[in-house]
Design an enzyme around this catalytic site. Structure first.
Site, PDB file in Angstrom:
ATOM      1  N   ARG A  90       9.736  -6.761   3.960  1.00  0.00           N
ATOM      2  CA  ARG A  90      10.420  -5.953   2.941  1.00  0.00           C
ATOM      3  C   ARG A  90      11.867  -6.465   2.770  1.00  0.00           C
ATOM      4  O   ARG A  90      12.361  -6.596   1.663  1.00  0.00           O
ATOM      5  CB  ARG A  90      10.389  -4.527   3.456  1.00  0.00           C
ATOM      6  CG  ARG A  90      10.476  -3.362   2.548  1.00  0.00           C
ATOM      7  CD  ARG A  90       9.397  -3.139   1.571  1.00  0.00           C
ATOM      8  NE  ARG A  90      10.002  -2.473   0.433  1.00  0.00           N
ATOM      9  CZ  ARG A  90       9.414  -2.188  -0.697  1.00  0.00           C
ATOM     10  NH1 ARG A  90       8.156  -2.497  -0.898  1.00  0.00           N
ATOM     11  NH2 ARG A  90      10.051  -1.608  -1.665  1.00  0.00           N
ATOM     12  N   THR A  96      13.487  -3.506  -5.130  1.00  0.00           N
ATOM     13  CA  THR A  96      12.489  -3.506  -6.210  1.00  0.00           C
ATOM     14  C   THR A  96      13.041  -4.107  -7.505  1.00  0.00           C
ATOM     15  O   THR A  96      12.398  -4.937  -8.143  1.00  0.00           O
ATOM     16  CB  THR A  96      12.032  -2.049  -6.479  1.00  0.00           C
ATOM     17  OG1 THR A  96      11.604  -1.479  -5.247  1.00  0.00           O
ATOM     18  CG2 THR A  96      10.910  -2.003  -7.486  1.00  0.00           C
ATOM     19  N   HIS A 124       4.788  -8.419  -3.849  1.00  0.00           N
ATOM     20  CA  HIS A 124       4.596  -7.033  -3.428  1.00  0.00           C
ATOM     21  C   HIS A 124       4.540  -7.018  -1.915  1.00  0.00           C
ATOM     22  O   HIS A 124       3.962  -7.919  -1.301  1.00  0.00           O
ATOM     23  CB  HIS A 124       3.285  -6.450  -3.960  1.00  0.00           C
ATOM     24  CG  HIS A 124       2.912  -5.173  -3.263  1.00  0.00           C
ATOM     25  ND1 HIS A 124       3.435  -3.961  -3.635  1.00  0.00           N
ATOM     26  CD2 HIS A 124       2.137  -4.932  -2.164  1.00  0.00           C
ATOM     27  CE1 HIS A 124       2.980  -3.021  -2.804  1.00  0.00           C
ATOM     28  NE2 HIS A 124       2.197  -3.587  -1.897  1.00  0.00           N
TER      29      HIS A 124
END
Ligand code: UDP
Ligand code: MG
Length: 165
Positions: A90, A96, A124
């Protein structure tokens, strides 16, 4: 904590020939790849994957994006495994919104916002353990993963399947 996380290189990442770069960046984490495949994403799979966003105004474009309507009709789906896998991937991916993501992150370096407002952010990656489990089980069958990460059961297969002729 040992974790697993779903990673998708989205259709824009494949179209822009970023696979090698992204895999190299991911290898900095020293995590293990325990599953990988190229998938043509069906509308059904896309809608399930993004079910938490179904009321968003950008949902229809997001579905088209992940199905490859704007780029190539494929994604590279993988499972990464190891210590703190979710947070590590992440962090490398970045925020995002690619314009808010750090410029050295994958999304910051390669993502863009379309004129239609969709964040084309090339990758993703799951947000937490619950999401990772739901997503990995959605994208992969147990036999496609080379580690025992979730409990399985054996069922007798009655359905037709394709084999080499
Ligand atoms: N997305 C978008 N606009 C938004 C929020 C999300 O286009 O305002 C897209 C973007 O491609 C994002 C995906 O929808 O990666 C899933 O959104 P989520 O909030 O789950 O973000 P992620 O977990 O991918 O960072
Ligand atoms: Mg998400």
């Amino acid at each position: 904590m040992i974790q697993q996380t779903l990673v998708l290189i989205k259709p824009d990442g494949l179209k822009k020939s970023l696979t090698g770069n992204i895999l190299t960046r991911l290898s900095e984490t020293r995590l293990d790849i325990i599953a990988a495949k190229i998938v043509t994403v069906s509308r059904k799979l896309a809608e399930k994957h993004y079910c938490h966003l179904k009321d968003k105004p950008f949902f229809e474009d997001l579905i088209k994006y992940i199905c490859g309507e704007f780029h190539k009709k494929k994604v590279l789906a993988m499972v990464y495994y190891g210590e703190q896998a979710i947070g590590k991937v992440r962090e490398l991916a970045g925020l995002t919104n690619p314009e808010e993501a750090e410029s050295v992150s994958i999304r910051g370096a390669y993502g863009r916002i379309t004129t239609g407002g969709v964040y084309e952010n090339v990758i993703h990656t799951s947000t937490d353990e619950k999401e990772a489990e739901r997503e990995i089980k959605l994208w992969f069958e147990p036999d496609e993963i080379i580690a025992d990460i979730y409990p399985t059961k054996v069922v007798k297969e009655e359905t037709k399947k394709k084999i080499w002729a």
